[in-house]
Motif scaffolding. Structure first.
Motif, PDB file in Angstrom:
ATOM      1  N   ALA A 131     -13.569  24.341 -24.313  1.00  0.00           N
ATOM      2  CA  ALA A 131     -12.958  24.613 -23.003  1.00  0.00           C
ATOM      3  C   ALA A 131     -11.620  25.325 -23.185  1.00  0.00           C
ATOM      4  N   ALA A 132     -10.819  24.839 -24.139  1.00  0.00           N
ATOM      5  CA  ALA A 132      -9.505  25.449 -24.372  1.00  0.00           C
ATOM      6  C   ALA A 132      -9.654  26.890 -24.833  1.00  0.00           C
ATOM      7  N   LEU A 133     -10.577  27.088 -25.777  1.00  0.00           N
ATOM      8  CA  LEU A 133     -10.810  28.435 -26.300  1.00  0.00           C
ATOM      9  C   LEU A 133     -11.272  29.368 -25.190  1.00  0.00           C
ATOM     10  N   GLY A 134     -12.185  28.876 -24.384  1.00  0.00           N
ATOM     11  CA  GLY A 134     -12.726  29.676 -23.284  1.00  0.00           C
ATOM     12  C   GLY A 134     -11.624  30.132 -22.344  1.00  0.00           C
ATOM     13  N   LEU A 135     -10.767  29.184 -21.966  1.00  0.00           N
ATOM     14  CA  LEU A 135      -9.681  29.517 -21.039  1.00  0.00           C
ATOM     15  C   LEU A 135      -8.703  30.510 -21.651  1.00  0.00           C
ATOM     16  N   GLU A 136      -8.383  30.291 -22.926  1.00  0.00           N
ATOM     17  CA  GLU A 136      -7.418  31.188 -23.578  1.00  0.00           C
ATOM     18  C   GLU A 136      -7.980  32.598 -23.690  1.00  0.00           C
ATOM     19  N   LEU A 137      -9.262  32.689 -24.030  1.00  0.00           N
ATOM     20  CA  LEU A 137      -9.853  34.017 -24.160  1.00  0.00           C
ATOM     21  C   LEU A 137      -9.995  34.682 -22.798  1.00  0.00           C
ATOM     22  N   LEU A 138     -10.270  33.885 -21.779  1.00  0.00           N
ATOM     23  CA  LEU A 138     -10.348  34.435 -20.418  1.00  0.00           C
ATOM     24  C   LEU A 138      -9.003  35.041 -20.023  1.00  0.00           C
ATOM     25  N   ASP A 139      -7.947  34.322 -20.369  1.00  0.00           N
ATOM     26  CA  ASP A 139      -6.603  34.788 -20.069  1.00  0.00           C
ATOM     27  C   ASP A 139      -6.325  36.126 -20.767  1.00  0.00           C
ATOM     28  N   LEU A 140      -6.708  36.173 -22.041  1.00  0.00           N
ATOM     29  CA  LEU A 140      -6.490  37.378 -22.836  1.00  0.00           C
ATOM     30  C   LEU A 140      -7.297  38.548 -22.274  1.00  0.00           C
ATOM     31  N   LEU A 141      -8.548  38.269 -21.948  1.00  0.00           N
ATOM     32  CA  LEU A 141      -9.440  39.293 -21.408  1.00  0.00           C
ATOM     33  C   LEU A 141      -8.886  39.828 -20.091  1.00  0.00           C
ATOM     34  N   PHE A 142      -8.420  38.909 -19.249  1.00  0.00           N
ATOM     35  CA  PHE A 142      -7.895  39.303 -17.947  1.00  0.00           C
ATOM     36  C   PHE A 142      -6.687  40.223 -18.104  1.00  0.00           C
ATOM     37  N   ARG A 143      -5.800  39.851 -19.030  1.00  0.00           N
ATOM     38  CA  ARG A 143      -4.605  40.675 -19.261  1.00  0.00           C
ATOM     39  C   ARG A 143      -4.991  42.063 -19.750  1.00  0.00           C
ATOM     40  N   ASP A 144      -5.954  42.073 -20.664  1.00  0.00           N
ATOM     41  CA  ASP A 144      -6.384  43.348 -21.230  1.00  0.00           C
ATOM     42  C   ASP A 144      -7.009  44.214 -20.141  1.00  0.00           C
ATOM     43  N   TYR A 145      -7.747  43.583 -19.247  1.00  0.00           N
ATOM     44  CA  TYR A 145      -8.457  44.324 -18.207  1.00  0.00           C
ATOM     45  C   TYR A 145      -7.505  44.795 -17.106  1.00  0.00           C
ATOM     46  N   ALA A 146      -6.596  43.881 -16.693  1.00  0.00           N
ATOM     47  CA  ALA A 146      -5.711  44.198 -15.562  1.00  0.00           C
ATOM     48  C   ALA A 146      -4.605  45.188 -15.943  1.00  0.00           C
ATOM     49  N   LYS A 147      -4.211  45.151 -17.209  1.00  0.00           N
ATOM     50  CA  LYS A 147      -3.179  46.073 -17.716  1.00  0.00           C
ATOM     51  C   LYS A 147      -1.946  46.159 -16.816  1.00  0.00           C
ATOM     52  N   PHE A 148      -1.266  45.036 -16.682  1.00  0.00           N
ATOM     53  CA  PHE A 148       0.001  45.028 -15.953  1.00  0.00           C
ATOM     54  C   PHE A 148       1.028  45.811 -16.754  1.00  0.00           C
ATOM     55  N   SER A 149       2.197  46.054 -16.142  1.00  0.00           N
ATOM     56  CA  SER A 149       3.199  46.867 -16.827  1.00  0.00           C
ATOM     57  C   SER A 149       3.631  46.229 -18.144  1.00  0.00           C
ATOM     58  N   SER A 150       3.504  44.914 -18.227  1.00  0.00           N
ATOM     59  CA  SER A 150       3.949  44.235 -19.446  1.00  0.00           C
ATOM     60  C   SER A 150       2.896  44.288 -20.554  1.00  0.00           C
ATOM     61  N   TRP A 151       1.678  44.699 -20.204  1.00  0.00           N
ATOM     62  CA  TRP A 151       0.586  44.571 -21.173  1.00  0.00           C
ATOM     63  C   TRP A 151       0.853  45.332 -22.462  1.00  0.00           C
ATOM     64  N   GLU A 152       1.493  46.506 -22.331  1.00  0.00           N
ATOM     65  CA  GLU A 152       1.709  47.329 -23.514  1.00  0.00           C
ATOM     66  C   GLU A 152       2.462  46.559 -24.602  1.00  0.00           C
ATOM     67  N   ILE A 153       3.547  45.902 -24.193  1.00  0.00           N
ATOM     68  CA  ILE A 153       4.345  45.191 -25.209  1.00  0.00           C
ATOM     69  C   ILE A 153       3.640  43.901 -25.633  1.00  0.00           C
ATOM     70  N   VAL A 154       2.979  43.243 -24.677  1.00  0.00           N
ATOM     71  CA  VAL A 154       2.263  42.010 -25.033  1.00  0.00           C
ATOM     72  C   VAL A 154       1.141  42.344 -26.018  1.00  0.00           C
ATOM     73  N   ARG A 155       0.449  43.457 -25.766  1.00  0.00           N
ATOM     74  CA  ARG A 155      -0.632  43.840 -26.668  1.00  0.00           C
ATOM     75  C   ARG A 155      -0.082  44.151 -28.052  1.00  0.00           C
ATOM     76  N   SER A 156       1.032  44.886 -28.079  1.00  0.00           N
ATOM     77  CA  SER A 156       1.587  45.242 -29.387  1.00  0.00           C
ATOM     78  C   SER A 156       1.990  43.994 -30.164  1.00  0.00           C
ATOM     79  N   LEU A 157       2.295  42.945 -29.423  1.00  0.00           N
ATOM     80  CA  LEU A 157       2.686  41.691 -30.076  1.00  0.00           C
ATOM     81  C   LEU A 157       1.457  40.934 -30.575  1.00  0.00           C
ATOM     82  N   ILE A 158       0.503  40.716 -29.650  1.00  0.00           N
ATOM     83  CA  ILE A 158      -0.668  39.903 -29.986  1.00  0.00           C
ATOM     84  C   ILE A 158      -1.537  40.596 -31.030  1.00  0.00           C
TER      85      ILE A 158
END
Lengths: 417, 260
Positions: A275-302
């Motif tokens: 369940a934890a893994l699923g939620l965390e990956l969902l969060d990551l997937l959502f960020r990658d898909y939505a591409k908010f203005s912060s995504w560029e730096i968050v992606r470079s970090l993760i």
């Protein structure tokens, strides 16, 4: 030197006032609270859902949860710049703040665990106090123990069948009430982070649920691990003591690790981990898909700077490897020990990547900060917020558990199968 | 009435009076009146003209002196950022020591990465942007303070009560502008107060007074005749990071899209 300067390295453009202000103690805080909540949920599986096979480990984890409870607060206290004013969070709370409800969530939960413990151990208190009362020629420590146990009964000396049945009902009520409160306590820790809209990595409504699931994972893992270790240590101690007193039971006669308890709890651990893994990956997937203005730096970090921490250590070694270890057939004690250790490391890394990772980039999104964990302290600050402070917090629950075990014996002989 | 009854009755009366009297103390009439009235006649706002700023750093120095932030410490209530945009569209930003000593070199400070040289012929545009607390209308820092040590005055300035702050840094985390830090002496949250001790006495802030180019101005948004208000209302001004919903009250003239 200003607070944070000692362990922060800046790269590219970072606002002048930005430092890593939340350090390893704030990593320890959700880690410890998670252990408390998880341990309690594990104990409730027996008391509420009546999973009889978990009787031993349930009592163990209840006491352990109580031992962890004060320690969940210590990291917060250690990271405050004015620890002497820490109590004001409870005395003059400012309720628009997510942290302000800490006192309420924490003390409600504490009272529930304490009362559940009391109902579980009331019979033991009465019996011990009565046995000591009968005894003649008491030594001073024995007198002290009699006084202590008499006080612990709170004047309720009735241990008739009906009274004990009532106790059992009370335990069930407390354990039932405790589950939502434990989830609240930890989900709330998740909310503290998830509600910080200024932090691109933290802000997500999924945070409380991610926290609760990973809490259950880590709580169960620590309980299983400590259960196995204490059982093994007891066996060794008995074998050692038997050398001088052969009348003692042999190591084979005393209870050892019950494998079905380990396999049973491992099942719940795996469910929570998924369940934890699923939620965390969902969060990551959502960020990658939505591409908010912060995504560029968050992606470079993760995917860049923190790749090893996030994908190799946390998800790989900390989640997938133990998942495989638990799911492979014929689970052994040794494998369970390795898997639980890895799971604990994985959950700790999740907290680390969240707390430290969340501060690893500037709010300007144009620079990075590195946290250099102070290993050798050179002042009180680098002690408190360095490796030694964290180790202190990590060791304390075991010391408390050892002390509590004198009052709430986890391994009672009359329960021997 | 005998003496016993008299004493008994007196105690009852005193006890009875104490309740409504203490209620009066709890609901201070003066406070009530102050809150009942219309909104405050003053709402402080700040206007920064980025085209006038030359990055001399006098404002930073004046602020540090005025507000007793040790010059050598690496925190500052206000700072100036330098933006250098190249012809290829790359943006470089720096603010060495918050520009306390101005910008003494052409090279751009990149922290651990050292200094970056940008040739003059490659520069498309370059400018300076002073930063300070935005004294938001909807301040995230006030919302998250667990003990209410940071608060907003009726005239819109966010202050920190150094006697109450527990030093948890939650406000620092919540501020999207990175204006907050810890005061090295008091160990409490530190931030720009628009020099509240000065503006409430009719003076200007230390940075406004120190700026030789008029790049910084402070005014009262509730006064329609205030020149700052006139510019904010009729001019083309921008604010920083509007997306966070904090409603910042530091307005920028000629704000470039590269500004973070």
């Amino acid at each position: 030197m200003v607070h944070g300067e000692a362990w922060t390295l800046k790269e590219l453009f970072v606002y002048p006032n930005e430092y890593i202000y939340w350090t390893i103690q704030i990593v320890m805080y959700p880690f410890m609270t998670g252990l408390v909540a998880g341990a309690f949920v594990l104990s409730s599986l027996y008391h509420v859902f009546g999973i009889k096979q978990l009787k031993d480990i349930a009592r163990f984890s209840l006491v352990f949860s109580f031992a962890l409870l004060p320690v969940a607060m210590i990291p917060l206290q250690l990271h405050l710049q004015h620890p002497e004013r820490g109590i004001e969070v409870m005395l003059t709370p400012h309720f628009t703040s997510a942290i302000a409800a800490f006192g309420i969530a924490f003390s409600t939960y504490g009272m529930i665990v304490a009362s559940e413990l009391w109902f579980v151990y009331r019979r033991h208190f009465v019996e011990t106090a009565l046995a000591l009362r009968e005894k003649r020629d008491k030594t001073i420590p024995e007198r002290g123990r009699q006084l202590l146990f008499s006080a612990l009964t709170l004047g309720a000396w009735d241990i008739s069948e009906q009274a004990l049945a009532k106790d059992e009902r009370a335990v069930k009520i407390m354990a039932t009430a405790g589950i939502p409160v434990a989830c609240l306590l930890h989900g709330y820790a998740g909310f503290i982070f998830g509600s910080v809209k200024a932090n691109a990595l933290w802000t997500t409504p999924l945070m409380p649920f991610i926290f609760i699931c990973s809490a259950v994972v880590s709580g169960i893992a620590l309980c299983v691990l400590s259960y196995i270790v204490t059982m093994e240590v007891r066996k060794l101690m008995v074998a050692w003591r038997r050398k001088s007193d052969p009348s003692l039971p042999t190591p084979d006669e005393i209870r050892t690790v019950e494998m079905y308890e380990v396999t049973m709890t491992a099942k719940y651990l795996v469910l929570a981990l998924l369940a934890a893994l699923g939620l965390e990956l969902l969060d990551l997937l959502f960020r990658d898909y939505a591409k908010f203005s912060s995504w560029e730096i968050v992606r470079s970090l993760i995917y860049g700077k923190d790749f090893v921490n996030v994908f190799v250590i946390q998800y790989g070694i900390g989640n997938l490897v133990p998942l495989a270890l638990f799911l492979l057939p014929r689970l052994t004690v040794r494998r369970a020990v390795v898997a639980t250790l890895l799971v604990l490391m994985g959950v700790f890394m999740m907290r680390w990547n969240l707390v430290i990772g969340g501060q690893a980039f500037s709010a300007s999104f144009s620079g990075y900060m590195h946290y250099e964990l102070p290993i050798i302290p050179h002042d009180i600050e680098t002690f408190k917020e360095g490796l030694l402070g964290a180790l202190l917090v990590g060791v304390l629950p075991f010391i408390f558990f050892w002390g509590l075990n004198k009052i709430f014996p986890v391994f009672k002989c009359e329960d021997t199968h | 009435m005998n003496r016993r009854d008299f004493l008994k009755n007196s105690i009852t009366v005193i006890a009875g009076l104490a309740v409504p009297l203490s209620a009066l103390e709890l609901i201070s009439p003066r406070k009530l009146l102050a809150q009942k009235g219309d909104e405050s006649p003053v709402r402080w706002a700040f206007l920064v003209d980025t085209q006038a700023c030359v990055g001399c750093g006098f404002c930073v120095k004046a602020c540090k002196t005025e507000n007793e932030i040790p010059h050598e410490t690496n925190i500052t209530r206000t700072w100036v950022e330098r933006y250098v945009v190249t012809r290829k569209g790359k943006t470089y930003v720096d603010s060495p020591r918050g520009a306390r000593d101005g910008f003494t070199t052409d090279r751009i400070d990149q922290g651990e990465e050292g200094y970056r040289e940008v040739k003059a012929k490659d520069v498309e545009k370059a400018f300076f942007v002073p930063k300070l607390c935005n004294q938001c209308d909807n301040p995230a820092c006030v919302q998250v303070c667990p003990v209410g040590a940071t608060y907003q005055t009726p005239d819109g300035v966010v202050l920190v009560d150094r006697k109450h702050c527990i030093g948890c840094a939650y406000c620092i985390m919540a501020c999207p502008y990175g204006v907050r830090s810890f005061n090295p002496a008091y160990k409490t949250a530190e931030k720009c107060t628009f020099c509240y001790h000065r503006i409430s006495k009719g003076m200007k802030t230390a940075c406004v007074d120190a700026c030789p180019f008029g790049a910084r101005k402070i005014g009262n948004l509730r006064d329609p005749d205030d020149p700052v208000t006139k510019t904010i209302m009729s001019g083309r001004v921008g604010v920083l990071k509007e997306q966070y919903g904090t409603k910042p009250q530091v307005y920028y003239l000629a704000l470039s899209r590269e500004v973070k």
